[in-house]
Design a protein around this motif. Structure first.
Motif, PDB file in Angstrom:
ATOM      1  N   TRP A  40      15.942  36.590  65.572  1.00 31.39           N
ATOM      2  CA  TRP A  40      17.577  35.924  66.145  1.00 31.39           C
ATOM      3  C   TRP A  40      17.300  34.846  66.463  1.00 31.39           C
ATOM      4  O   TRP A  40      16.876  34.135  66.346  1.00 31.39           O
ATOM      5  CB  TRP A  40      17.559  37.055  67.647  1.00 31.39           C
ATOM      6  N   GLN A  41      18.901  34.395  65.886  1.00 35.13           N
ATOM      7  CA  GLN A  41      18.691  33.114  66.428  1.00 35.13           C
ATOM      8  C   GLN A  41      19.926  32.354  67.752  1.00 35.13           C
ATOM      9  O   GLN A  41      20.954  33.089  68.087  1.00 35.13           O
ATOM     10  CB  GLN A  41      20.275  32.962  65.151  1.00 35.13           C
ATOM     11  N   LYS A  59      22.592  38.119  65.837  1.00 36.20           N
ATOM     12  CA  LYS A  59      21.445  37.872  64.032  1.00 36.20           C
ATOM     13  C   LYS A  59      22.536  39.300  63.391  1.00 36.20           C
ATOM     14  O   LYS A  59      23.267  40.311  63.639  1.00 36.20           O
ATOM     15  CB  LYS A  59      20.351  39.557  64.736  1.00 36.20           C
ATOM     16  N   ARG A  60      22.258  38.638  62.111  1.00 38.43           N
ATOM     17  CA  ARG A  60      23.901  39.118  61.159  1.00 38.43           C
ATOM     18  C   ARG A  60      22.893  39.702  60.146  1.00 38.43           C
ATOM     19  O   ARG A  60      22.005  40.135  59.723  1.00 38.43           O
ATOM     20  CB  ARG A  60      24.693  38.082  60.761  1.00 38.43           C
ATOM     21  N   GLU A 114      25.105  40.779  68.275  1.00 33.82           N
ATOM     22  CA  GLU A 114      24.900  38.956  69.209  1.00 33.82           C
ATOM     23  C   GLU A 114      25.264  39.634  70.888  1.00 33.82           C
ATOM     24  O   GLU A 114      25.784  41.000  71.444  1.00 33.82           O
ATOM     25  CB  GLU A 114      26.680  38.577  69.540  1.00 33.82           C
ATOM     26  N   ILE A 115      24.063  39.290  72.038  1.00 30.04           N
ATOM     27  CA  ILE A 115      24.088  39.666  72.906  1.00 30.04           C
ATOM     28  C   ILE A 115      24.152  38.216  73.885  1.00 30.04           C
ATOM     29  O   ILE A 115      24.222  36.912  73.121  1.00 30.04           O
ATOM     30  CB  ILE A 115      22.197  39.814  72.933  1.00 30.04           C
ATOM     31  N   GLN A 116      24.476  38.571  74.721  1.00 30.12           N
ATOM     32  CA  GLN A 116      24.857  37.119  75.958  1.00 30.12           C
ATOM     33  C   GLN A 116      23.384  37.033  76.879  1.00 30.12           C
ATOM     34  O   GLN A 116      23.885  38.699  77.346  1.00 30.12           O
ATOM     35  CB  GLN A 116      25.848  36.678  76.532  1.00 30.12           C
ATOM     36  N   ILE A 117      22.733  37.003  77.418  1.00 28.58           N
ATOM     37  CA  ILE A 117      21.984  36.847  78.174  1.00 28.58           C
ATOM     38  C   ILE A 117      22.091  36.015  79.065  1.00 28.58           C
ATOM     39  O   ILE A 117      21.542  34.484  79.376  1.00 28.58           O
ATOM     40  CB  ILE A 117      20.535  36.825  77.747  1.00 28.58           C
ATOM     41  N   LEU A 118      22.319  36.502  80.861  1.00 34.34           N
ATOM     42  CA  LEU A 118      22.308  35.820  82.164  1.00 34.34           C
ATOM     43  C   LEU A 118      21.598  35.388  82.549  1.00 34.34           C
ATOM     44  O   LEU A 118      20.163  36.795  83.240  1.00 34.34           O
ATOM     45  CB  LEU A 118      23.076  36.552  82.423  1.00 34.34           C
ATOM     46  N   SER A 130      14.763  32.468  74.605  1.00 35.88           N
ATOM     47  CA  SER A 130      15.483  31.596  73.672  1.00 35.88           C
ATOM     48  C   SER A 130      14.524  32.277  72.682  1.00 35.88           C
ATOM     49  O   SER A 130      13.885  32.518  71.464  1.00 35.88           O
ATOM     50  CB  SER A 130      15.490  30.402  73.947  1.00 35.88           C
ATOM     51  N   ARG A 131      12.445  31.339  73.011  1.00 38.02           N
ATOM     52  CA  ARG A 131      11.305  31.835  72.763  1.00 38.02           C
ATOM     53  C   ARG A 131      11.763  33.333  71.964  1.00 38.02           C
ATOM     54  O   ARG A 131      11.383  33.594  70.924  1.00 38.02           O
ATOM     55  CB  ARG A 131      10.024  31.588  73.236  1.00 38.02           C
ATOM     56  N   ALA A 132      11.918  34.361  72.861  1.00 40.78           N
ATOM     57  CA  ALA A 132      10.867  35.498  72.337  1.00 40.78           C
ATOM     58  C   ALA A 132      12.190  36.388  70.983  1.00 40.78           C
ATOM     59  O   ALA A 132      12.124  37.054  70.408  1.00 40.78           O
ATOM     60  CB  ALA A 132      11.317  37.005  73.800  1.00 40.78           C
ATOM     61  N   ALA A 133      13.606  35.573  71.220  1.00 44.02           N
ATOM     62  CA  ALA A 133      13.874  35.687  70.724  1.00 44.02           C
ATOM     63  C   ALA A 133      14.250  35.690  68.750  1.00 44.02           C
ATOM     64  O   ALA A 133      14.355  36.450  67.750  1.00 44.02           O
ATOM     65  CB  ALA A 133      15.922  35.266  70.851  1.00 44.02           C
ATOM     66  N   ALA A 134      14.066  34.265  68.525  1.00 49.21           N
ATOM     67  CA  ALA A 134      13.783  33.754  67.809  1.00 49.21           C
ATOM     68  C   ALA A 134      12.383  34.257  66.891  1.00 49.21           C
ATOM     69  O   ALA A 134      12.432  34.943  65.686  1.00 49.21           O
ATOM     70  CB  ALA A 134      13.337  31.993  68.125  1.00 49.21           C
ATOM     71  N   SER A 135      11.784  34.388  68.143  1.00 53.52           N
ATOM     72  CA  SER A 135      10.204  35.444  67.722  1.00 53.52           C
ATOM     73  C   SER A 135      10.508  36.461  66.535  1.00 53.52           C
ATOM     74  O   SER A 135      10.194  37.058  65.410  1.00 53.52           O
ATOM     75  CB  SER A 135       9.212  35.638  68.965  1.00 53.52           C
ATOM     76  N   GLN A 136      11.725  37.615  66.863  1.00 53.30           N
ATOM     77  CA  GLN A 136      11.938  38.247  66.439  1.00 53.30           C
ATOM     78  C   GLN A 136      13.294  38.502  65.237  1.00 53.30           C
ATOM     79  O   GLN A 136      13.624  39.583  64.939  1.00 53.30           O
ATOM     80  CB  GLN A 136      12.669  39.311  67.900  1.00 53.30           C
TER      81      GLN A 136
END
Length: 72
Positions: free
Chosen positions: A53-54, A71-72, A30-34, A45-51
């Motif tokens: 990650w939800q 990402k689990r 889990e990552i929280q991005i500020l 959000s787009r970059a995370a989804a492309s890799q």
């Protein structure tokens, strides 16, 4: 417990690059991005989804946003 990436005050692509580095380092979890702009929130959000990650949640946080990815 989530790792936090504090990218407030930075313009793109820096928040995306910092998030990508953390995703590669962790592999999963889990990552929280500020971030402090709509553009950074959307790009992270787009970059995370492309890799694979939800994006679990996006909340207003002060003058910016808190993006929670998993990402689990």
């Amino acid at each position: 417990m989530a790792t936090t990436v504090d990218a407030r005050g930075l313009s793109c692509p820096q928040p995306v690059l910092m998030t990508m580095d953390e995703m590669k380092k962790l592999g999963k979890g889990e990552i929280q991005i500020l971030v402090d702009t709509e553009t950074s929130r959307e790009n992270v959000s787009r970059a995370a989804a492309s890799q694979g990650w939800q994006v679990e949640d996006t909340q207003p946080d002060g003058d910016g946003f808190r993006v929670h990815i998993v990402k689990r």
